[in-house]
Design a protein around this motif. Structure first.
Motif, PDB file in Angstrom:
ATOM      1  N   GLU A 417       9.158   2.438  -7.561  1.00 48.80           N
ATOM      2  CA  GLU A 417       8.331   2.987  -6.485  1.00 48.80           C
ATOM      3  C   GLU A 417       9.213   3.550  -5.379  1.00 48.80           C
ATOM      4  O   GLU A 417       9.310   3.012  -4.284  1.00 48.80           O
ATOM      5  CB  GLU A 417       7.401   1.902  -5.931  1.00 48.80           C
ATOM      6  CG  GLU A 417       6.374   1.415  -6.948  1.00 48.80           C
ATOM      7  CD  GLU A 417       5.532   0.264  -6.433  1.00 48.80           C
ATOM      8  OE1 GLU A 417       5.838  -0.255  -5.326  1.00 48.80           O
ATOM      9  OE2 GLU A 417       4.588  -0.144  -7.127  1.00 48.80           O
ATOM     10  N   TYR A 418       9.875   4.679  -5.684  1.00 53.68           N
ATOM     11  CA  TYR A 418      10.709   5.325  -4.686  1.00 53.68           C
ATOM     12  C   TYR A 418      10.561   6.835  -4.812  1.00 53.68           C
ATOM     13  O   TYR A 418      10.227   7.346  -5.880  1.00 53.68           O
ATOM     14  CB  TYR A 418      12.187   4.922  -4.809  1.00 53.68           C
ATOM     15  CG  TYR A 418      12.608   4.403  -6.151  1.00 53.68           C
ATOM     16  CD1 TYR A 418      12.694   3.033  -6.374  1.00 53.68           C
ATOM     17  CD2 TYR A 418      12.909   5.269  -7.193  1.00 53.68           C
ATOM     18  CE1 TYR A 418      13.081   2.543  -7.608  1.00 53.68           C
ATOM     19  CE2 TYR A 418      13.299   4.779  -8.431  1.00 53.68           C
ATOM     20  CZ  TYR A 418      13.377   3.405  -8.633  1.00 53.68           C
ATOM     21  OH  TYR A 418      13.752   2.918  -9.853  1.00 53.68           O
ATOM     22  N   PRO A 428      17.354  16.814   5.195  1.00 50.73           N
ATOM     23  CA  PRO A 428      17.803  15.430   5.137  1.00 50.73           C
ATOM     24  C   PRO A 428      17.010  14.548   6.100  1.00 50.73           C
ATOM     25  O   PRO A 428      16.579  15.017   7.155  1.00 50.73           O
ATOM     26  CB  PRO A 428      19.267  15.547   5.592  1.00 50.73           C
ATOM     27  CG  PRO A 428      19.249  16.670   6.572  1.00 50.73           C
ATOM     28  CD  PRO A 428      18.216  17.642   6.054  1.00 50.73           C
ATOM     29  N   CYS A 429      16.837  13.301   5.734  1.00 48.87           N
ATOM     30  CA  CYS A 429      16.121  12.381   6.620  1.00 48.87           C
ATOM     31  C   CYS A 429      17.012  11.183   6.931  1.00 48.87           C
ATOM     32  O   CYS A 429      17.939  10.875   6.196  1.00 48.87           O
ATOM     33  CB  CYS A 429      14.808  11.935   5.992  1.00 48.87           C
ATOM     34  SG  CYS A 429      15.002  10.752   4.649  1.00 48.87           S
ATOM     35  N   GLU A 430      16.689  10.507   8.010  1.00 44.46           N
ATOM     36  CA  GLU A 430      17.524   9.395   8.460  1.00 44.46           C
ATOM     37  C   GLU A 430      17.432   8.199   7.523  1.00 44.46           C
ATOM     38  O   GLU A 430      18.313   7.336   7.511  1.00 44.46           O
ATOM     39  CB  GLU A 430      17.121   8.966   9.868  1.00 44.46           C
ATOM     40  CG  GLU A 430      15.683   8.499   9.991  1.00 44.46           C
ATOM     41  CD  GLU A 430      15.306   8.147  11.414  1.00 44.46           C
ATOM     42  OE1 GLU A 430      14.252   7.544  11.597  1.00 44.46           O
ATOM     43  OE2 GLU A 430      16.081   8.478  12.326  1.00 44.46           O
ATOM     44  N   TYR A 431      16.371   8.133   6.727  1.00 50.60           N
ATOM     45  CA  TYR A 431      16.252   7.014   5.795  1.00 50.60           C
ATOM     46  C   TYR A 431      17.361   7.043   4.755  1.00 50.60           C
ATOM     47  O   TYR A 431      18.004   6.034   4.476  1.00 50.60           O
ATOM     48  CB  TYR A 431      14.901   7.074   5.056  1.00 50.60           C
ATOM     49  CG  TYR A 431      13.708   6.722   5.901  1.00 50.60           C
ATOM     50  CD1 TYR A 431      13.562   5.437   6.432  1.00 50.60           C
ATOM     51  CD2 TYR A 431      12.718   7.662   6.159  1.00 50.60           C
ATOM     52  CE1 TYR A 431      12.454   5.108   7.195  1.00 50.60           C
ATOM     53  CE2 TYR A 431      11.605   7.339   6.928  1.00 50.60           C
ATOM     54  CZ  TYR A 431      11.476   6.059   7.439  1.00 50.60           C
ATOM     55  OH  TYR A 431      10.379   5.749   8.191  1.00 50.60           O
ATOM     56  N   CYS A 441      11.233   6.211   2.828  1.00 57.42           N
ATOM     57  CA  CYS A 441       9.958   6.523   3.474  1.00 57.42           C
ATOM     58  C   CYS A 441       8.781   5.825   2.809  1.00 57.42           C
ATOM     59  O   CYS A 441       7.669   5.824   3.348  1.00 57.42           O
ATOM     60  CB  CYS A 441       9.726   8.030   3.507  1.00 57.42           C
ATOM     61  SG  CYS A 441       9.712   8.797   1.854  1.00 57.42           S
ATOM     62  N   TYR A 442       9.007   5.229   1.625  1.00 59.18           N
ATOM     63  CA  TYR A 442       7.966   4.451   0.956  1.00 59.18           C
ATOM     64  C   TYR A 442       8.054   2.979   1.337  1.00 59.18           C
ATOM     65  O   TYR A 442       7.329   2.163   0.787  1.00 59.18           O
ATOM     66  CB  TYR A 442       8.107   4.573  -0.567  1.00 59.18           C
ATOM     67  CG  TYR A 442       7.621   5.864  -1.172  1.00 59.18           C
ATOM     68  CD1 TYR A 442       7.379   6.997  -0.397  1.00 59.18           C
ATOM     69  CD2 TYR A 442       7.420   5.973  -2.535  1.00 59.18           C
ATOM     70  CE1 TYR A 442       6.947   8.180  -0.964  1.00 59.18           C
ATOM     71  CE2 TYR A 442       6.984   7.148  -3.120  1.00 59.18           C
ATOM     72  CZ  TYR A 442       6.750   8.256  -2.318  1.00 59.18           C
ATOM     73  OH  TYR A 442       6.326   9.438  -2.888  1.00 59.18           O
ATOM     74  N   THR A 443       8.977   2.671   2.245  1.00 64.18           N
ATOM     75  CA  THR A 443       9.309   1.297   2.676  1.00 64.18           C
ATOM     76  C   THR A 443       9.951   0.487   1.551  1.00 64.18           C
ATOM     77  O   THR A 443      10.023  -0.741   1.619  1.00 64.18           O
ATOM     78  CB  THR A 443       8.090   0.525   3.236  1.00 64.18           C
ATOM     79  OG1 THR A 443       7.184   0.201   2.172  1.00 64.18           O
ATOM     80  CG2 THR A 443       7.375   1.321   4.314  1.00 64.18           C
ATOM     81  N   THR A 444      10.440   1.163   0.521  1.00 63.68           N
ATOM     82  CA  THR A 444      11.170   0.495  -0.551  1.00 63.68           C
ATOM     83  C   THR A 444      12.579   0.186  -0.062  1.00 63.68           C
ATOM     84  O   THR A 444      13.239   1.028   0.545  1.00 63.68           O
ATOM     85  CB  THR A 444      11.241   1.395  -1.793  1.00 63.68           C
ATOM     86  OG1 THR A 444       9.911   1.738  -2.187  1.00 63.68           O
ATOM     87  CG2 THR A 444      11.935   0.694  -2.941  1.00 63.68           C
ATOM     88  N   VAL A 446      15.225  -0.769  -1.980  1.00 60.38           N
ATOM     89  CA  VAL A 446      16.317  -0.479  -2.913  1.00 60.38           C
ATOM     90  C   VAL A 446      16.648   1.012  -2.800  1.00 60.38           C
ATOM     91  O   VAL A 446      15.754   1.851  -2.799  1.00 60.38           O
ATOM     92  CB  VAL A 446      15.941  -0.854  -4.366  1.00 60.38           C
ATOM     93  CG1 VAL A 446      15.773  -2.345  -4.501  1.00 60.38           C
ATOM     94  CG2 VAL A 446      14.680  -0.133  -4.823  1.00 60.38           C
ATOM     95  N   PRO A 447      17.926   1.366  -2.680  1.00 64.37           N
ATOM     96  CA  PRO A 447      18.312   2.769  -2.431  1.00 64.37           C
ATOM     97  C   PRO A 447      18.380   3.612  -3.694  1.00 64.37           C
ATOM     98  O   PRO A 447      19.374   4.275  -3.977  1.00 64.37           O
ATOM     99  CB  PRO A 447      19.691   2.620  -1.789  1.00 64.37           C
ATOM    100  CG  PRO A 447      20.258   1.399  -2.422  1.00 64.37           C
ATOM    101  CD  PRO A 447      19.091   0.471  -2.658  1.00 64.37           C
ATOM    102  N   CYS A 448      17.312   3.609  -4.485  1.00 65.21           N
ATOM    103  CA  CYS A 448      17.332   4.275  -5.790  1.00 65.21           C
ATOM    104  C   CYS A 448      16.777   5.698  -5.761  1.00 65.21           C
ATOM    105  O   CYS A 448      16.878   6.414  -6.763  1.00 65.21           O
ATOM    106  CB  CYS A 448      16.543   3.460  -6.813  1.00 65.21           C
ATOM    107  SG  CYS A 448      17.126   1.758  -6.990  1.00 65.21           S
ATOM    108  N   GLY A 449      16.146   6.097  -4.655  1.00 63.28           N
ATOM    109  CA  GLY A 449      15.535   7.417  -4.603  1.00 63.28           C
ATOM    110  C   GLY A 449      16.515   8.548  -4.781  1.00 63.28           C
ATOM    111  O   GLY A 449      16.155   9.637  -5.229  1.00 63.28           O
TER     112      GLY A 449
END
Length: 462
Positions: A417-418, A428-431, A441-444, A446-449
């Motif tokens: 769920e990313y 680019p976004c700060e997340y 941005c999905y509040t996940t 784990v940095p898998c996006g």
């Protein structure tokens, strides 16, 4: 859905009496590699030292925090409780495994404890592989070895692998061939790893043919991860996902049929307050395309799609098709990456029950989060921080593997769920591009996006 629910392992169709509390619910059987008692695969970094300075290596990147060192015998033995449960043991990380003075000893220790049908292997640049060393490795019980070969043109090879020569790989293959004859009982599998770049991708089919003629059984191809701005142009993949490219091409055909040119969409939409009727029609057309993508849950980075190099995509696809034909002709097992990021993402490391151990005993979840470094993805600087769940010199591999935080991490990864960060219009976004990742941005958490392995762009021996 509650913020915290439970992972309940299922055996023989019945839920276990005890469950592990983790964020969100997930129901998996005991047999799933991610939730077995021990990891099913260990990736063990014997050393961070190397005898080459390859341009595509993370060690050459600015801002990395990789300390040089060798794994001690005591630290390696801390992993031994996991050996009877392993399907595979990979003895390499950032460094050159042949530099470790106890390599054969470690292979022998592991092979004595590992179950029948399991295997031990590592990747190497091959420079130190002479006949005596090859025989020594086979005597120790080595099952797989993968040699790095990114060109057969000497000039290109030297440029990519500073300090190396194509002849070094030829000698390594000869050494392995001799060792195989001297040890006919060995079932060692020999392979090559090829890092695909703009400068060398045309050589891929011939590299495969050259390798097969010298005894290679398999080949692994991976895209380049640029660690500095200078090498960004060498990346051969497109940053748009397969789904996004397919949808865009369908709409491009519609645009051509209707006489609509989307090229200046951003200028006209953002900068022109008085638009012609034709311009209004074009803007409405692009918005209709974007709405179609949203309805199908497809991320569209319109600016990237409009600037997409279709010829490069087709060129890479043709080279891959030629590579497949060569592999089929030569009986070579071939693993190719995607031409562009895959829409159907998965983490082979977590799915396969893998754990990664640094030379100093620290345990990490995957290749992506093994080391701290700076790289470039989608043309932008990206910070990657390593993720550590414990140290086997303090707690042992069983305790680290079953730590609730580590179990929770694996469960969250498996939910997939990313977002598709590289295809997001807000890039680019700060997340994603902050120095320390906390959530997307999905509040996940784990940095898998933006993980290159999860996107299907990178392959490795596993």
């Amino acid at each position: 859905m509650s913020e915290e629910t439970k992972i309940c392992k299922v055996s023989d169709g019945k839920a276990a009496d005890s469950c592990q509390t983790v964020p969100d619910q997930i129901l998996l059987p005991d047999s799933h590699p991610a939730f077995r008692e021990y990891p099913s695969r260990l990736f063990v970094e014997l050393t961070t030292r190397c005898n080459l300075s390859c341009q595509m290596c993370v060690k050459q990147s600015w801002g990395n925090s990789i300390e040089e060192g060798d794994m001690s015998r005591e630290t390696f033995l801390k992993l031994s409780p996991a050996f009877p449960h392993l399907e595979g043991l990979l003895l390499n990380g950032i460094g050159e495994s042949l530099l470790h003075p106890r390599l054969e000893e470690f292979i022998g220790i592991a092979k004595e404890l590992m179950p029948s049908g399991s295997w031990v292997g590592f990747q190497s640049n091959g420079l130190l592989l002479d006949e005596a060393r090859a025989v020594s490795l086979l005597d120790a019980g080595l099952d797989r070895i993968c040699l790095s070969l990114n060109a057969i043109c000497p000039e290109t090879f030297r440029k990519i692998r500073e300090g190396g020569e194509v002849d070094d790989l030829a000698q390594a293959f000869n050494a392995l061939a001799t060792a195989r004859k001297l040890r006919p009982e060995s079932r060692i599998s020999v392979g090559v790893e090829f890092v695909l770049m703009q400068d060398n991708m045309h050589q891929l089919p011939e590299v495969l043919r050259w390798s097969a003629s010298r005894g290679a059984d398999f080949a692994i191809v991976s895209h380049l991860l640029p660690y500095d701005a200078e090498h960004v142009s060498q990346a051969a993949y497109d940053s748009n996902t397969e789904q996004a490219i397919q949808l865009f091409r369908e709409w491009q055909q519609k645009a051509d049929a209707q006489g609509i040119d989307m090229t200046d969409y951003f200028y006209i939409y953002c900068c022109k307050y008085k638009r012609t009727e034709e311009e209004e029609r074009m803007v409405a057309f692009v918005h209709e395309m974007m709405e179609d993508a949203r309805s199908k849950d497809i991320f569209l980075h319109v600016k990237n799609l409009l600037a997409m190099d279709g010829e490069k995509i087709e060129r890479v696809a043709r080279i891959f098709e030629d590579a497949r034909k060569v592999a089929e002709e030569c009986g070579l097992e071939l693993k190719l990456p995607g031409v562009s990021p895959k829409s159907d993402r998965r983490c082979d490391f977590i799915e396969g029950g893998g754990a990664f151990v640094s030379w100093n005993g620290e345990v990490h979840p995957c290749y992506f989060l093994w080391h701290r470094f700076i790289c470039y993805f989608s043309g932008r600087k990206k910070y990657v921080a390593n993720k550590v769940f414990g140290n086997v010199t303090d707690k042992g591999i069983f305790e680290v593997w079953n730590d609730p935080a580590y179990v929770s991490f694996r469960a969250e990864v498996l939910r997939h769920e990313y977002p598709f960060c590289s295809n997001c219009n807000l890039l680019p976004c700060e997340y994603i591009y902050c120095e320390e990742f906390e959530q997307d941005c999905y509040t996940t958490t784990v940095p898998c996006g933006d993980c290159f392995w999860c996107l299907g762009l990178f392959n490795c021996m596993q």
